[in-house]
Design a protein around this motif. Structure first.
Motif, PDB file in Angstrom:
ATOM      1  N   SER A  39       0.700  -1.285   0.034  1.00  0.00           N
ATOM      2  CA  SER A  39       0.052   0.022   0.064  1.00  0.00           C
ATOM      3  C   SER A  39       0.890   1.415   0.073  1.00  0.00           C
ATOM      4  CB  SER A  39      -0.870   0.032   1.302  1.00  0.00           C
ATOM      5  OG  SER A  39      -0.287   0.189   2.409  1.00  0.00           O
ATOM      6  N   PRO A  40       0.456   2.510  -0.326  1.00  0.00           N
ATOM      7  CA  PRO A  40       1.233   3.574  -0.397  1.00  0.00           C
ATOM      8  C   PRO A  40       1.903   3.947   0.983  1.00  0.00           C
ATOM      9  CG  PRO A  40      -0.743   4.030  -1.662  1.00  0.00           C
ATOM     10  CD  PRO A  40      -0.845   2.566  -0.833  1.00  0.00           C
ATOM     11  N   THR A  41       1.057   3.694   2.134  1.00  0.00           N
ATOM     12  CA  THR A  41       1.482   3.987   3.594  1.00  0.00           C
ATOM     13  C   THR A  41       2.713   2.957   3.847  1.00  0.00           C
ATOM     14  OG1 THR A  41      -0.633   4.822   4.168  1.00  0.00           O
ATOM     15  CG2 THR A  41       0.993   3.929   5.840  1.00  0.00           C
ATOM     16  N   GLU A  42       2.559   1.673   3.379  1.00  0.00           N
ATOM     17  CA  GLU A  42       3.645   0.824   3.397  1.00  0.00           C
ATOM     18  C   GLU A  42       4.904   0.981   2.638  1.00  0.00           C
ATOM     19  OE1 GLU A  42       0.832  -3.167   4.529  1.00  0.00           O
ATOM     20  OE2 GLU A  42       1.540  -2.840   2.458  1.00  0.00           O
ATOM     21  N   ALA A  43       4.568   1.547   1.525  1.00  0.00           N
ATOM     22  CA  ALA A  43       5.918   1.733   0.716  1.00  0.00           C
ATOM     23  C   ALA A  43       6.529   2.858   1.464  1.00  0.00           C
ATOM     24  CB  ALA A  43       5.501   2.030  -0.768  1.00  0.00           C
ATOM     25  N   GLY A  44       5.572   4.076   1.934  1.00  0.00           N
ATOM     26  CA  GLY A  44       6.312   5.037   2.386  1.00  0.00           C
ATOM     27  C   GLY A  44       7.221   4.597   3.481  1.00  0.00           C
ATOM     28  N   LEU A  45       6.513   3.611   4.416  1.00  0.00           N
ATOM     29  CA  LEU A  45       7.214   3.366   5.599  1.00  0.00           C
ATOM     30  C   LEU A  45       8.586   2.728   5.163  1.00  0.00           C
ATOM     31  CD1 LEU A  45       7.086   3.014   8.648  1.00  0.00           C
ATOM     32  CD2 LEU A  45       6.001   0.734   8.339  1.00  0.00           C
ATOM     33  N   VAL A  46       8.848   1.744   4.406  1.00  0.00           N
ATOM     34  CA  VAL A  46       9.950   1.409   3.655  1.00  0.00           C
ATOM     35  C   VAL A  46      10.826   2.483   3.330  1.00  0.00           C
ATOM     36  CG1 VAL A  46      10.973  -0.106   2.072  1.00  0.00           C
ATOM     37  CG2 VAL A  46       8.798  -0.792   2.934  1.00  0.00           C
ATOM     38  N   GLY A  47      10.621   3.257   2.722  1.00  0.00           N
ATOM     39  CA  GLY A  47      11.463   4.499   2.379  1.00  0.00           C
ATOM     40  C   GLY A  47      11.835   5.030   3.668  1.00  0.00           C
ATOM     41  N   SER A  48      10.940   5.463   4.428  1.00  0.00           N
ATOM     42  CA  SER A  48      11.427   6.151   5.694  1.00  0.00           C
ATOM     43  C   SER A  48      12.532   5.249   6.612  1.00  0.00           C
ATOM     44  CB  SER A  48      10.031   6.351   6.679  1.00  0.00           C
ATOM     45  OG  SER A  48       9.262   7.271   6.043  1.00  0.00           O
ATOM     46  N   THR A  49      12.251   3.872   6.649  1.00  0.00           N
ATOM     47  CA  THR A  49      13.174   2.914   7.173  1.00  0.00           C
ATOM     48  C   THR A  49      14.430   3.213   6.503  1.00  0.00           C
ATOM     49  OG1 THR A  49      11.279   1.396   7.765  1.00  0.00           O
ATOM     50  CG2 THR A  49      13.619   0.736   7.778  1.00  0.00           C
ATOM     51  N   ALA A 338      13.918  10.862   6.373  1.00  0.00           N
ATOM     52  CA  ALA A 338      13.304   9.741   6.786  1.00  0.00           C
ATOM     53  C   ALA A 338      11.982   9.629   7.039  1.00  0.00           C
ATOM     54  CB  ALA A 338      14.282   9.142   7.853  1.00  0.00           C
ATOM     55  N   CYS A 339      11.770  10.615   7.885  1.00  0.00           N
ATOM     56  CA  CYS A 339      10.334  10.769   8.382  1.00  0.00           C
ATOM     57  C   CYS A 339       9.252  11.457   7.314  1.00  0.00           C
ATOM     58  CB  CYS A 339      10.280  11.620   9.571  1.00  0.00           C
ATOM     59  SG  CYS A 339      10.978  11.137  11.095  1.00  0.00           S
ATOM     60  N   GLY A 340      10.039  11.971   6.299  1.00  0.00           N
ATOM     61  CA  GLY A 340       8.990  12.716   5.349  1.00  0.00           C
ATOM     62  C   GLY A 340       8.239  11.781   4.506  1.00  0.00           C
ATOM     63  N   PRO A 341       8.588  10.673   3.770  1.00  0.00           N
ATOM     64  CA  PRO A 341       7.619   9.663   3.254  1.00  0.00           C
ATOM     65  C   PRO A 341       6.296   9.483   3.921  1.00  0.00           C
ATOM     66  CG  PRO A 341       9.898   9.280   2.587  1.00  0.00           C
ATOM     67  CD  PRO A 341       9.776  10.130   3.672  1.00  0.00           C
ATOM     68  N   LEU A 342       6.713   8.921   5.103  1.00  0.00           N
ATOM     69  CA  LEU A 342       5.423   8.446   6.214  1.00  0.00           C
ATOM     70  C   LEU A 342       4.767   9.739   6.425  1.00  0.00           C
ATOM     71  CD1 LEU A 342       4.112   6.061   7.513  1.00  0.00           C
ATOM     72  CD2 LEU A 342       5.719   6.569   9.278  1.00  0.00           C
ATOM     73  N   THR A 343       5.184  10.785   6.876  1.00  0.00           N
ATOM     74  CA  THR A 343       4.603  12.162   7.161  1.00  0.00           C
ATOM     75  C   THR A 343       3.547  12.188   5.972  1.00  0.00           C
ATOM     76  OG1 THR A 343       6.114  12.834   8.776  1.00  0.00           O
ATOM     77  CG2 THR A 343       4.763  14.532   7.770  1.00  0.00           C
ATOM     78  N   GLY A 344       4.169  12.543   4.797  1.00  0.00           N
ATOM     79  CA  GLY A 344       3.395  12.836   3.662  1.00  0.00           C
ATOM     80  C   GLY A 344       2.104  11.918   3.184  1.00  0.00           C
ATOM     81  N   SER A 345       2.804  10.624   3.526  1.00  0.00           N
ATOM     82  CA  SER A 345       1.493   9.378   3.323  1.00  0.00           C
ATOM     83  C   SER A 345       0.469   9.733   4.491  1.00  0.00           C
ATOM     84  CB  SER A 345       2.079   8.337   3.140  1.00  0.00           C
ATOM     85  OG  SER A 345       3.109   7.896   2.293  1.00  0.00           O
ATOM     86  N   LEU A 346       0.520   9.905   5.488  1.00  0.00           N
ATOM     87  CA  LEU A 346      -0.433   9.838   6.414  1.00  0.00           C
ATOM     88  C   LEU A 346      -1.066  11.427   6.329  1.00  0.00           C
ATOM     89  CD1 LEU A 346       1.627   9.022   9.818  1.00  0.00           C
ATOM     90  CD2 LEU A 346      -0.301   7.596   8.448  1.00  0.00           C
ATOM     91  N   LEU A 347      -0.469  12.569   6.103  1.00  0.00           N
ATOM     92  CA  LEU A 347      -1.025  13.769   5.751  1.00  0.00           C
ATOM     93  C   LEU A 347      -1.847  13.837   4.490  1.00  0.00           C
ATOM     94  CD1 LEU A 347       1.730  16.542   6.865  1.00  0.00           C
ATOM     95  CD2 LEU A 347      -0.469  15.964   8.080  1.00  0.00           C
ATOM     96  N   SER A 348      -1.580  13.122   3.541  1.00  0.00           N
ATOM     97  CA  SER A 348      -2.205  13.057   2.361  1.00  0.00           C
ATOM     98  C   SER A 348      -3.491  11.945   2.342  1.00  0.00           C
ATOM     99  CB  SER A 348      -1.515  12.664   1.086  1.00  0.00           C
ATOM    100  OG  SER A 348      -0.942  11.332   1.309  1.00  0.00           O
ATOM    101  N   GLU A 349      -3.345  11.164   3.424  1.00  0.00           N
ATOM    102  CA  GLU A 349      -4.502   9.964   3.584  1.00  0.00           C
ATOM    103  C   GLU A 349      -5.500  10.917   4.248  1.00  0.00           C
ATOM    104  OE1 GLU A 349      -5.213   5.756   5.472  1.00  0.00           O
ATOM    105  OE2 GLU A 349      -3.269   6.545   5.083  1.00  0.00           O
ATOM    106  N   TYR A 350      -5.318  11.691   5.456  1.00  0.00           N
ATOM    107  CA  TYR A 350      -6.394  11.871   6.151  1.00  0.00           C
ATOM    108  C   TYR A 350      -6.494  13.558   5.830  1.00  0.00           C
ATOM    109  CZ  TYR A 350      -5.436   8.056   9.227  1.00  0.00           C
ATOM    110  OH  TYR A 350      -5.243   7.054   9.790  1.00  0.00           O
TER     111      TYR A 350
END
Length: 438
Positions: A39-49, A338-350
């Motif tokens: 999912s986009p959030t999971e992929a963003g989490l891998v990028g953040s990792t 590192a926190c950017g992709p996950l932050t962007g995914s969460l903000l864009s989702e909500y």
């Protein structure tokens, strides 16, 4: 090519390899989602990792680059990149891909730490960082044009990073065994200055904290820019890749402009005004509904982003000629990346893409003030820590004199050159010969 450029090119090459993963983040995250079914959030989490692993390496090596040697650490970092990213490209098992990304991220962070410490040791840190940003922007732009034509799947961008690391690896032989203020550290001098306290702690801490937030905002958008182009703007992957390549090409012009501008406006104006312009570009890009609006926002953003980043790198390098603040601030920036992709995914989702852009715009405008204040406050301050001057004894005095002379040779951006009076000193032997002759 000048002698100074020849001396800096291995450092620029290592800088390029270390920063490349962050520059290719949108296509890496997008390919992880499409190629591995994440999912986009999971992929963003891998990028953040991946980027968190890079930041961890930077924090760990902040004060150890000189101890272990730039040449050895750079070689180790590039080897980890080749192994990690190359291994992740060769498998489709998600746990192995994540493990390879972590190992590759450690290598990227190690290479970046070596590059940051080396830039701080240069006579002109801003010039060297500008060359590094030109190199990584050109490399990433070429890959954005090439990767869409090499087939789908997650392997292509990861393999590209590994190949670049392999190509850069021979350049590590040209790195010195140790860095010093503008030259390799001598044995006696290194022994005397090793215990120096970290200078300008308040300014450095504020700069590191704001760079974390600054990089988080940039990469929150950068991590979802591909999805904005594909879903909200309705573009194809090839068109989005062309927009990114055009943006990075425009970024080259921005870096060239920053290099030409140099110290004329100091650091405060480019950092403060540039951050405000970037905030507006993020709103425009996140609100895009077609090719024109999407390309305009992305290209303008990519023009100003490397300009401000080059001045931030130069500012952090000026706080400590041994490069510790450059590595710490760079690692804080990597943590924000590192926190950017996950932050962007969460903000864009909500909040949606436009809501995400407004939140990031507000954050950038909020931190622009303290970043500008640090640039103003540190302009013209000496680079020699006061702790050297306070140490007693002849050895301490010699170390302070050497460190002071070295630091005085370092050009400070935004500070006018001072005239130096030459005082002739006659030796005792000369005076004695004059008396005898008379």
């Amino acid at each position: 090519m000048s002698a100074r450029s020849r001396a800096a090119w291995p450092l620029v090459a290592v800088f390029t390899a270390g920063y490349l993963a962050a520059y290719l983040l949108p296509t890496v995250v997008g390919r992880l989602s499409a190629g591995l079914g994440l999912s986009p959030t999971e992929a963003g989490l891998v990028g953040s990792t991946l980027l968190l692993s890079s930041a961890t390496a930077g924090f760990t090596l902040a004060s150890r680059v000189e101890r272990h040697g730039p040449r050895r650490l750079a070689g180790l970092g590039l080897l980890l990149m080749i192994t990690g990213y190359g291994g992740a490209a060769l498998t489709t098992l998600v746990p192995l891909v994540v493990g390879g990304a972590v190992v590759g991220g450690l290598g990227s962070g190690t290479a970046t730490a070596v590059a940051a410490a080396g830039i701080a040791a240069q006579r002109d840190p801003h010039r060297t960082s500008t060359l590094g940003l030109l190199s990584v922007s050109a490399t990433a732009g070429t890959l954005y044009l090439t990767i869409p034509h090499l087939g789908g799947g997650h392997a292509t961008p990861l393999a590209a990073i590994a190949v670049v690391a392999a190509l850069v690896w021979p350049a590590t032989r040209r790195l010195p065994d140790a860095y010093g203020p503008g030259r390799p550290v001598e044995t006696v001098e290194s022994a005397e200055v090793t215990g120096v306290r970290l200078p300008h702690r308040r300014s450095g801490t504020v700069l590191a904290a704001t760079m974390l937030c600054w990089s988080l905002a940039q990469n929150a958008l950068w991590g979802v820019s591909g999805r904005i182009g594909l879903t909200q703007a309705g573009l194809t992957e090839v068109t989005v890749g062309m927009v990114f390549a055009a943006g990075l090409g425009a970024g080259l012009l921005g870096v060239l402009g920053a290099g030409a501008l140099g110290a004329r406006l100091g650091r405060a104006v480019p950092i403060g005004a540039g951050t405000a312009v970037i905030a507006c570009c993020i709103v425009a890009s996140s609100s895009a509904r077609g090719l024109v609006s999407f390309a305009s926002g992305e290209i303008l953003w990519n023009v100003f982003y490397p300009v401000v980043l080059s001045y931030l790198i130069g500012l952090s390098a000026s706080l400590d000629p041994r490069g510790r603040w450059a590595v710490l601030a760079g690692s804080a920036s990597s943590l924000g990346v590192a926190c950017g992709p996950l932050t962007g995914s969460l903000l864009s989702e909500y909040a949606g893409y436009r809501g995400m852009g407004l939140v990031l715009c507000a954050l950038l405008l909020l931190i622009a003030a303290p970043m500008t204040a640090v640039a103003l406050h540190t302009a013209g301050r000496p680079l020699v820590p006061g702790s050297i001057r306070r140490r007693g004894g002849a050895a301490a005095a010699v170390a302070a004199g050497r460190a002071g002379a070295s630091s005085a040779l370092l050009p400070q951006i935004g500070v006018p050159e001072q005239e130096v009076a030459e005082i002739p000193i006659a030796s005792r032997a000369k005076r004695r010969r004059k008396v005898l002759a008379s």
